[in-house]
Enzyme design. Structure first.
Site, PDB file in Angstrom:
ATOM      1  N   PRO A  71     -13.905 -10.093 -12.565  1.00 47.19           N
ATOM      2  CA  PRO A  71     -14.411  -8.718 -12.614  1.00 47.19           C
ATOM      3  C   PRO A  71     -13.344  -7.658 -12.901  1.00 47.19           C
ATOM      4  CG  PRO A  71     -14.450  -9.569 -10.349  1.00 47.19           C
ATOM      5  CD  PRO A  71     -14.136 -10.720 -11.245  1.00 47.19           C
ATOM      6  N   ASP A 101      -6.187  -0.218  -7.701  1.00 47.48           N
ATOM      7  CA  ASP A 101      -5.812  -1.238  -6.710  1.00 47.48           C
ATOM      8  C   ASP A 101      -6.686  -2.461  -6.948  1.00 47.48           C
ATOM      9  OD1 ASP A 101      -4.998  -2.601  -4.492  1.00 47.48           O
ATOM     10  OD2 ASP A 101      -5.804  -1.200  -3.021  1.00 47.48           O
ATOM     11  N   ASP A 122     -18.947  -1.076 -10.552  1.00 41.70           N
ATOM     12  CA  ASP A 122     -17.831  -1.465 -11.420  1.00 41.70           C
ATOM     13  C   ASP A 122     -17.021  -0.209 -11.757  1.00 41.70           C
ATOM     14  OD1 ASP A 122     -16.370  -2.971 -13.566  1.00 41.70           O
ATOM     15  OD2 ASP A 122     -17.439  -1.498 -14.784  1.00 41.70           O
ATOM     16  N   GLY A 123     -15.706  -0.288 -11.601  1.00 40.03           N
ATOM     17  CA  GLY A 123     -14.838   0.874 -11.785  1.00 40.03           C
ATOM     18  C   GLY A 123     -14.969   1.506 -13.154  1.00 40.03           C
ATOM     19  N   HIS A 166       0.814  -1.218   0.000  1.00 40.39           N
ATOM     20  CA  HIS A 166       0.000   0.000   0.000  1.00 40.39           C
ATOM     21  C   HIS A 166       0.846   1.266   0.000  1.00 40.39           C
ATOM     22  CE1 HIS A 166      -3.274  -2.811   1.503  1.00 40.39           C
ATOM     23  NE2 HIS A 166      -3.701  -2.329   0.358  1.00 40.39           N
TER      24      HIS A 166
HETATM   25  N1  SAM Z   1      -3.687  -5.306  -4.179  1.00 41.33           N
HETATM   26  C1  SAM Z   1      -4.396  -6.440  -4.258  1.00 41.33           C
HETATM   27  C2  SAM Z   1      -3.719  -7.465  -5.112  1.00 41.33           C
HETATM   28  O1  SAM Z   1      -3.049  -7.091  -6.095  1.00 41.33           O
HETATM   29  O2  SAM Z   1      -3.785  -8.637  -4.798  1.00 41.33           O
HETATM   30  C3  SAM Z   1      -5.774  -6.094  -4.654  1.00 41.33           C
HETATM   31  C4  SAM Z   1      -6.563  -5.737  -3.440  1.00 41.33           C
HETATM   32  S1  SAM Z   1      -8.214  -5.270  -3.578  1.00 41.33           S
HETATM   33  C5  SAM Z   1      -8.914  -6.377  -2.393  1.00 41.33           C
HETATM   34  C6  SAM Z   1      -8.839  -5.739  -5.159  1.00 41.33           C
HETATM   35  C7  SAM Z   1     -10.337  -5.452  -5.259  1.00 41.33           C
HETATM   36  O3  SAM Z   1     -10.686  -5.097  -6.582  1.00 41.33           O
HETATM   37  C8  SAM Z   1     -11.238  -6.610  -4.861  1.00 41.33           C
HETATM   38  O4  SAM Z   1     -11.872  -6.348  -3.644  1.00 41.33           O
HETATM   39  C9  SAM Z   1     -12.241  -6.704  -6.025  1.00 41.33           C
HETATM   40  O5  SAM Z   1     -13.574  -6.961  -5.601  1.00 41.33           O
HETATM   41  C10 SAM Z   1     -12.079  -5.344  -6.671  1.00 41.33           C
HETATM   42  N2  SAM Z   1     -12.502  -5.300  -8.085  1.00 41.33           N
HETATM   43  C11 SAM Z   1     -12.320  -6.251  -9.029  1.00 41.33           C
HETATM   44  N3  SAM Z   1     -12.846  -5.860 -10.199  1.00 41.33           N
HETATM   45  C12 SAM Z   1     -13.372  -4.618 -10.010  1.00 41.33           C
HETATM   46  C13 SAM Z   1     -14.058  -3.691 -10.846  1.00 41.33           C
HETATM   47  N4  SAM Z   1     -14.305  -3.971 -12.123  1.00 41.33           N
HETATM   48  N5  SAM Z   1     -14.453  -2.492 -10.313  1.00 41.33           N
HETATM   49  C14 SAM Z   1     -14.179  -2.213  -9.000  1.00 41.33           C
HETATM   50  N6  SAM Z   1     -13.558  -3.059  -8.165  1.00 41.33           N
HETATM   51  C15 SAM Z   1     -13.144  -4.240  -8.653  1.00 41.33           C
END
Ligand code: SAM
Length: 275
Positions: free
Chosen positions: A160, A153, A135-136, A60
Site C-alpha cells: 500500500p 511516515d 489512502d494518503g 520519531h
Molecule cells: N516508520 C515506520 C517504518 O519506516 O518502518 C513506519 C511506521 S507506520 C506504522 C507506517 C504506516 O503506513 C502503516 O501503518 C501503514 O498501514 C501505513 N500506510 C501504508 N501505505 C499507506 C497509504 N497509501 N496511505 C496511508 N497510510 C499508509
C-alpha cells in the site's frame, strides 16, 4: 520464546528473541505484535519491523522536529502513514500546532497501537488530533493549500505504501502545502536499501526546489542507519532556522539543539554522492 527474523534484504536478517503476542490479517497487511526482552513490544507489518518501544524515539524525534522547527509557525500538520501515533505525539510538542491530522490507510494498525503501544499512541485521541482512515494519495486530492507541514511516515515502498514514493504523489503533497510549507519523508536506509533511498530522493528533487537529506541511528531498522528528506519550495531547509524554539520542546531523548543546528553535517560522503 521464538527467534523472530526480519529479512531486511535477500542476504541480511535481524533476529530478535521474542514471544508472539498477536497476529492479525487486516485488509492491507499482516500485523504482528511481539514482546521481546531487548526492545519491549515490537510492531511488525508484513514481516518488517515498524516500531519498537525501546528505539521508537530515535526515529520519531528525528523525523518530526526538524521540519516543524524550520517552519516559521506550524499550525496545521498532516502525518501520512504513522498509525502507531509516534509522529502525532512528537508534532503535538510544538506549542504553535493547532491541529494534527493523521491519514492512515489501515485502521487495524491504530487499534493495535492503542492496545499494545500506549506510550507511542497516547496522543491519538488528543483533542487536536483528527484521524482519517484513507489512502494518503487520495486524501490529498481534497486538501489543497492547507497544511504547514506534511510528514510522510510510511512503511517501505511495497504494497500500500508504494504510491507514497512517486513523483505524482510528491506533487500532490506540494499542492496541499500552504506558503512556506515543508514536507519531510522517511526515505529508508541508504546503506541496505540503496535503491529505495536513491529513487525517493530523486523523485522529491523533481518536485521541490530545496531538498536536504539527513541521517540518524535506529537500531532495529535496516543497517541501523536511517535517512530523512526535507523539502520545500519557499523555505531553505538546509539552514538551521528557528533554533531558539528548540527549548520549548519537552522530553527529547535523541535530538539535541546541536544535532538540529548541524543536521546535515553528519550525512556521510557516500550518502551525499547518492543524492
Ligand atoms: N516508520 C515506520 C517504518 O519506516 O518502518 C513506519 C511506521 S507506520 C506504522 C507506517 C504506516 O503506513 C502503516 O501503518 C501503514 O498501514 C501505513 N500506510 C501504508 N501505505 C499507506 C497509504 N497509501 N496511505 C496511508 N497510510 C499508509
Amino acid at each position: 520464546m521464538i527467534w523472530f527474523t526480519e529479512y531486511q534484504t535477500e542476504n541480511v536478517g535481524l533476529t530478535i528473541k521474542a514471544t508472539q503476542v498477536k497476529t492479525i490479517k487486516s485488509k492491507y497487511q499482516e500485523i504482528v505484535v511481539l514482546d521481546t526482552p531487548e526492545f519491549g513490544k515490537v510492531l511488525v507489518l508484513d514481516g518488517a519491523i515498524q516500531t519498537t518501544e525501546r528505539d521508537e524515539f530515535m526515529y520519531h524525534e528525528m523525523l518530526v522536529h526538524p521540519a516543524l522547527l524550520k517552519h516559521p509557525e506550524p499550525k496545521r500538520v498532516l502525518v501520512i502513514g504513522g498509525g502507531d501515533g509516534g509522529s502525532v505525539r512528537e508534532a503535538l510538542k510544538h506549542p504553535s500546532v493547532e491541529e494534527v491530522h493523521l491519514c492512515e490507510i489501515d485502521e487495524e494498525v491504530i487499534f493495535v497501537a492503542e492496545k499494545y503501544f500506549p506510550t507511542i499512541s497516547n496522543k491519538l485521541r488528543d483533542p487536536k488530533t483528527k484521524i482519517f482512515i484513507e489512502d494518503g494519495s487520495q486524501f490529498l486530492e481534497e486538501k489543497k493549500d492547507f497544511y504547514d507541514v506534511i510528514i510522510l511516515d510510511s512503511s517501505d515502498p511495497v504494497g500500500p505504501a508504494e504510491i507514497l514514493f512517486k513523483e505524482e504523489f510528491y506533487k500532490k503533497v506540494k499542492g496541499s502545502l500552504r506558503e512556506n510549507g515543508i514536507m519531510v519523508a522517511q526515505t529508508e536506509s541508504p546503506f541496505l536499501q540503496k535503491d529505495y533511498f536513491e529513487k525517493a530522493v530523486k523523485e522529491i528533487k523533481k518536485v521541490f526546489k530545496n531538498v536536504g537529506v539527513y541521517t540518524g541511528f535506529v537500531p532495529t531498522y535496516p543497517a541501523g542507519m536511517w535517512s530523512y528528506t526535507l523539502a520545500s519550495d519557499n523555505i531553505n531547509v538546509l539552514e538551521p532556522l528557528n533554533a531558539e524554539r528548540f527549548s520549548s520542546l519537552k522530553d527529547l531523548k535523541y535530538l539535541t539543539k546541536d544535532i538540529y543546528e548541524n543536521l546535515f553535517s553528519l550525512t556521510p560522503q557516500f550518502v551525499r554522492e547518492m543524492t
